[in-house]
Write a protein that holds these residues in place. Structure first.
Motif, PDB file in Angstrom:
ATOM      1  N   SER A  97      -4.382  36.806   3.643  1.00 21.54           N
ATOM      2  CA  SER A  97      -4.705  36.362   4.996  1.00 21.54           C
ATOM      3  C   SER A  97      -4.752  34.767   5.089  1.00 21.54           C
ATOM      4  CB  SER A  97      -5.951  37.335   5.394  1.00 21.54           C
ATOM      5  OG  SER A  97      -7.116  36.623   4.681  1.00 21.54           O
ATOM      6  N   HIS A  98      -4.429  34.232   6.436  1.00 19.93           N
ATOM      7  CA  HIS A  98      -4.907  32.904   6.764  1.00 19.93           C
ATOM      8  C   HIS A  98      -5.780  33.105   8.113  1.00 19.93           C
ATOM      9  CE1 HIS A  98      -1.157  30.738   4.669  1.00 19.93           C
ATOM     10  NE2 HIS A  98      -2.101  30.993   3.900  1.00 19.93           N
ATOM     11  N   PRO A  99      -7.027  33.080   7.937  1.00 23.93           N
ATOM     12  CA  PRO A  99      -7.958  33.101   9.019  1.00 23.93           C
ATOM     13  C   PRO A  99      -7.747  31.763   9.505  1.00 23.93           C
ATOM     14  CG  PRO A  99      -9.222  33.407   7.202  1.00 23.93           C
ATOM     15  CD  PRO A  99      -7.839  33.500   6.486  1.00 23.93           C
ATOM     16  N   HIS A 100      -7.635  31.884  11.046  1.00 24.86           N
ATOM     17  CA  HIS A 100      -7.984  30.463  11.963  1.00 24.86           C
ATOM     18  C   HIS A 100      -6.812  29.468  11.268  1.00 24.86           C
ATOM     19  CE1 HIS A 100     -11.424  32.006  14.074  1.00 24.86           C
ATOM     20  NE2 HIS A 100     -11.879  32.247  12.974  1.00 24.86           N
ATOM     21  N   ILE A 101      -5.760  29.880  10.698  1.00 18.43           N
ATOM     22  CA  ILE A 101      -4.702  28.717  10.331  1.00 18.43           C
ATOM     23  C   ILE A 101      -3.257  29.525  10.579  1.00 18.43           C
ATOM     24  CG2 ILE A 101      -6.151  27.449   8.883  1.00 18.43           C
ATOM     25  CD1 ILE A 101      -4.741  28.828   6.634  1.00 18.43           C
ATOM     26  N   THR A 102      -2.338  28.495  10.505  1.00 11.42           N
ATOM     27  CA  THR A 102      -0.925  28.904  10.917  1.00 11.42           C
ATOM     28  C   THR A 102      -0.606  29.993   9.743  1.00 11.42           C
ATOM     29  OG1 THR A 102       1.198  28.141  10.803  1.00 11.42           O
ATOM     30  CG2 THR A 102      -0.099  27.121   9.320  1.00 11.42           C
ATOM     31  N   VAL A 103       0.613  30.908  10.274  1.00 12.22           N
ATOM     32  CA  VAL A 103       1.109  31.742   9.393  1.00 12.22           C
ATOM     33  C   VAL A 103       1.962  31.294   8.201  1.00 12.22           C
ATOM     34  CG1 VAL A 103       3.154  32.093  10.223  1.00 12.22           C
ATOM     35  CG2 VAL A 103       2.057  34.061   9.382  1.00 12.22           C
ATOM     36  N   TRP A 104       2.201  29.961   8.103  1.00 12.00           N
ATOM     37  CA  TRP A 104       3.301  29.617   7.209  1.00 12.00           C
ATOM     38  C   TRP A 104       2.405  29.247   5.944  1.00 12.00           C
ATOM     39  CZ3 TRP A 104       7.190  30.815   8.977  1.00 12.00           C
ATOM     40  CH2 TRP A 104       7.515  31.019  10.490  1.00 12.00           C
ATOM     41  N   PRO A 105       3.013  29.420   4.800  1.00  5.97           N
ATOM     42  CA  PRO A 105       2.358  29.252   3.428  1.00  5.97           C
ATOM     43  C   PRO A 105       2.204  27.890   3.125  1.00  5.97           C
ATOM     44  CG  PRO A 105       4.802  29.907   3.078  1.00  5.97           C
ATOM     45  CD  PRO A 105       4.477  30.074   4.498  1.00  5.97           C
ATOM     46  N   SER A 106       1.138  27.493   2.571  1.00  2.00           N
ATOM     47  CA  SER A 106       0.727  26.443   2.092  1.00  2.00           C
ATOM     48  C   SER A 106       1.535  25.840   0.716  1.00  2.00           C
ATOM     49  CB  SER A 106      -0.814  26.192   1.590  1.00  2.00           C
ATOM     50  OG  SER A 106      -1.059  27.026   0.572  1.00  2.00           O
ATOM     51  N   HIS A 107       1.518  24.681   0.276  1.00  2.00           N
ATOM     52  CA  HIS A 107       2.369  24.235  -0.911  1.00  2.00           C
ATOM     53  C   HIS A 107       1.852  25.198  -2.195  1.00  2.00           C
ATOM     54  CE1 HIS A 107      -1.498  21.755  -1.325  1.00  2.00           C
ATOM     55  NE2 HIS A 107      -0.987  21.844  -2.576  1.00  2.00           N
ATOM     56  N   VAL A 108       0.476  25.507  -2.054  1.00  2.00           N
ATOM     57  CA  VAL A 108      -0.351  26.190  -3.237  1.00  2.00           C
ATOM     58  C   VAL A 108       0.402  27.630  -3.268  1.00  2.00           C
ATOM     59  CG1 VAL A 108      -2.199  27.307  -4.281  1.00  2.00           C
ATOM     60  CG2 VAL A 108      -2.434  24.941  -3.380  1.00  2.00           C
ATOM     61  N   ASP A 109       0.492  28.331  -2.006  1.00  2.00           N
ATOM     62  CA  ASP A 109       1.056  29.495  -1.687  1.00  2.00           C
ATOM     63  C   ASP A 109       2.485  29.713  -2.297  1.00  2.00           C
ATOM     64  OD1 ASP A 109      -1.289  30.402  -0.564  1.00  2.00           O
ATOM     65  OD2 ASP A 109      -0.505  30.035   1.511  1.00  2.00           O
ATOM     66  N   VAL A 110       3.136  28.492  -2.038  1.00  2.00           N
ATOM     67  CA  VAL A 110       4.876  28.620  -2.521  1.00  2.00           C
ATOM     68  C   VAL A 110       4.996  28.468  -4.030  1.00  2.00           C
ATOM     69  CG1 VAL A 110       6.988  27.103  -2.008  1.00  2.00           C
ATOM     70  CG2 VAL A 110       5.325  27.718  -0.181  1.00  2.00           C
ATOM     71  N   GLN A 111       3.920  27.593  -4.552  1.00  2.00           N
ATOM     72  CA  GLN A 111       4.175  27.626  -6.003  1.00  2.00           C
ATOM     73  C   GLN A 111       3.351  28.930  -6.634  1.00  2.00           C
ATOM     74  OE1 GLN A 111       1.244  24.224  -6.973  1.00  2.00           O
ATOM     75  NE2 GLN A 111       2.953  22.699  -6.233  1.00  2.00           N
ATOM     76  N   THR A 112       2.635  29.498  -5.931  1.00  2.00           N
ATOM     77  CA  THR A 112       1.976  30.664  -6.362  1.00  2.00           C
ATOM     78  C   THR A 112       3.131  31.727  -6.551  1.00  2.00           C
ATOM     79  OG1 THR A 112      -0.339  30.293  -5.980  1.00  2.00           O
ATOM     80  CG2 THR A 112       0.258  32.602  -6.232  1.00  2.00           C
ATOM     81  N   GLN A 113       3.783  31.847  -5.374  1.00  2.00           N
ATOM     82  CA  GLN A 113       4.998  32.727  -5.134  1.00  2.00           C
ATOM     83  C   GLN A 113       6.215  32.420  -6.326  1.00  2.00           C
ATOM     84  OE1 GLN A 113       5.373  35.405  -3.299  1.00  2.00           O
ATOM     85  NE2 GLN A 113       7.649  35.546  -3.939  1.00  2.00           N
ATOM     86  N   ALA A 114       6.286  31.275  -6.617  1.00  2.00           N
ATOM     87  CA  ALA A 114       7.176  30.955  -7.619  1.00  2.00           C
ATOM     88  C   ALA A 114       6.905  31.318  -9.055  1.00  2.00           C
ATOM     89  CB  ALA A 114       7.490  29.292  -7.608  1.00  2.00           C
ATOM     90  N   MET A 115       5.597  31.236  -9.013  1.00  2.00           N
ATOM     91  CA  MET A 115       5.229  31.806 -10.637  1.00  2.00           C
ATOM     92  C   MET A 115       5.446  33.385 -10.825  1.00  2.00           C
ATOM     93  SD  MET A 115       1.217  31.902 -12.035  1.00  2.00           S
ATOM     94  CE  MET A 115       0.771  33.205 -10.827  1.00  2.00           C
ATOM     95  N   TYR A 116       5.314  34.008  -9.615  1.00  2.00           N
ATOM     96  CA  TYR A 116       5.484  35.409  -9.726  1.00  2.00           C
ATOM     97  C   TYR A 116       6.906  35.866  -9.799  1.00  2.00           C
ATOM     98  CZ  TYR A 116       0.730  36.123  -7.996  1.00  2.00           C
ATOM     99  OH  TYR A 116      -0.575  35.966  -7.920  1.00  2.00           O
ATOM    100  N   GLN A 117       7.746  34.941  -9.058  1.00  2.00           N
ATOM    101  CA  GLN A 117       9.164  35.210  -9.020  1.00  2.00           C
ATOM    102  C   GLN A 117       9.772  34.991 -10.642  1.00  2.00           C
ATOM    103  OE1 GLN A 117       9.830  33.757  -4.669  1.00  2.00           O
ATOM    104  NE2 GLN A 117      11.597  33.454  -5.863  1.00  2.00           N
ATOM    105  N   MET A 118       9.184  34.100 -11.361  1.00  2.00           N
ATOM    106  CA  MET A 118       9.421  34.004 -12.796  1.00  2.00           C
ATOM    107  C   MET A 118       9.506  35.285 -13.340  1.00  2.00           C
ATOM    108  SD  MET A 118       7.890  30.322 -13.746  1.00  2.00           S
ATOM    109  CE  MET A 118       8.213  28.903 -12.879  1.00  2.00           C
ATOM    110  N   MET A 119       8.382  36.248 -13.118  1.00  2.00           N
ATOM    111  CA  MET A 119       8.418  37.355 -13.843  1.00  2.00           C
ATOM    112  C   MET A 119       9.443  38.629 -13.146  1.00  2.00           C
ATOM    113  SD  MET A 119       4.287  37.512 -14.564  1.00  2.00           S
ATOM    114  CE  MET A 119       3.772  37.443 -12.737  1.00  2.00           C
ATOM    115  N   ASP A 120       9.709  38.455 -11.788  1.00  2.00           N
ATOM    116  CA  ASP A 120      10.443  39.268 -11.037  1.00  2.00           C
ATOM    117  C   ASP A 120      11.045  38.650  -9.746  1.00  2.00           C
ATOM    118  OD1 ASP A 120      11.307  40.984  -9.587  1.00  2.00           O
ATOM    119  OD2 ASP A 120       9.537  42.454  -9.238  1.00  2.00           O
ATOM    120  N   GLN A 121      12.319  38.128  -9.755  1.00  2.00           N
ATOM    121  CA  GLN A 121      12.811  37.690  -8.929  1.00  2.00           C
ATOM    122  C   GLN A 121      13.073  38.238  -7.413  1.00  2.00           C
ATOM    123  OE1 GLN A 121      17.101  36.837  -9.494  1.00  2.00           O
ATOM    124  NE2 GLN A 121      17.372  39.169 -10.200  1.00  2.00           N
TER     125      GLN A 121
END
Length: 275
Positions: A97-121
């Motif tokens: 969730s992103h309470p009280h902020i924009t829906v767009w992913p932060s740079h940390v979210d994008v990096q976390t997502q990239a880590m998961y995609q290394m295991m499953d594209q």
């Protein structure tokens, strides 16, 4: 398997995600998505049919993390659900969730997502932005689905988000697994608060006023969970029970009607045989 072309989120899984997101106005919450990946001509389609809530070990306002143990437990739940349904279900994504902020992913979210995609594209990320107000002071909820990719044009190369089209798929009923998820939500929230209270209480010594204050804050938080989460869920479940009871009564009436029709047909058949 190719790139993700679109994501379908079952309506009852969406309800579970949204209820979880709306349970905390000051801190981010998160969970994992269970579903299956289907290869299509134009890419991969992810169908999310269930979600698994995660208890936060480290409560922070703008950061959520998944431990290895939680991923392992979630995989076990997905495997058991796959055996029960006969479908190739697995962990296909995460949400937070992103309470009280924009829906767009932060740079940390994008990096976390990239880590998961290394295991499953085909792994995807969902974000629910809530507790925001429009210009007319109405509350709004936004959601997005994304993946990460490396932008080689930047020096050094950095990750950037890719928006993935997402649709909410209508479901006739609330599935057993998502019903259990909603039932588990208040318990998880209470467990998080109990752990936070024990941590604070253990570091404050024996000062009586401090202990009274901490206990009062904890009690207030539990009351807030009851008011904002448990009570609304009870109303939803009561309405669902009433709806099911009406349907059961309709089925019984139709059953009795059919029995009478069968009885009359049998009588007519007996009369024809006698003649």
């Amino acid at each position: 398997m190719g790139s993700v072309a679109r994501v379908k989120l079952n309506a009852d899984a969406y309800l579970a995600c949204l209820t979880h997101a709306l349970s905390n106005e000051t801190e981010e919450v998160m969970g994992l998505c269970i579903g299956q990946a289907n290869e299509l001509r134009f890419g991969c389609e992810i169908n999310i049919c269930a979600v698994m809530l995660l208890r936060r070990m480290d409560k922070r306002k703008d950061r959520v993390e998944i431990s290895v143990e939680q991923l392992s437990n979630a995989s076990t739940v997905a495997e058991e659900l796959a055996k029960k349904t006969g479908r190739p279900l697995r962990i296909v994504g995460w949400y937070h969730s992103h309470p009280h902020i924009t829906v767009w992913p932060s740079h940390v979210d994008v990096q976390t997502q990239a880590m998961y995609q290394m295991m499953d594209q085909t792994f995807v990320g969902l974000i629910f932005s809530c507790f925001n107000q429009t210009k007319s002071n109405a509350h709004s909820v936004e959601m997005t689905c994304f993946q990460s990719r490396t932008n080689q044009e930047w020096d050094p190369p950095q990750y950037e988000r890719i928006e993935v089209p997402m649709y909410v798929e209508k479901t006739k009923t609330l599935s057993e697994v998502n019903l259990q998820t909603l039932i588990d939500l208040p318990n998880i929230l209470v467990q998080e608060e109990a752990q936070a209270y024990e941590t604070v209480a253990g570091s404050c010594g024996d000062h009586i006023l401090t202990n009274i204050h901490n206990a009062a804050v904890h009690a207030q938080t539990i009351c807030n969970i009851t008011e904002t989460v448990t009570s609304p869920l009870l109303h939803v479940f009561e309405a669902a029970i009433s709806s099911h009871q009406r349907k059961v009564e309709q089925v019984r009436e139709e059953n009795e009607k059919l029995k009478k029709e069968i009885f009359l047909l049998e009588k007519e058949k007996e009369a024809e045989c006698t003649d």
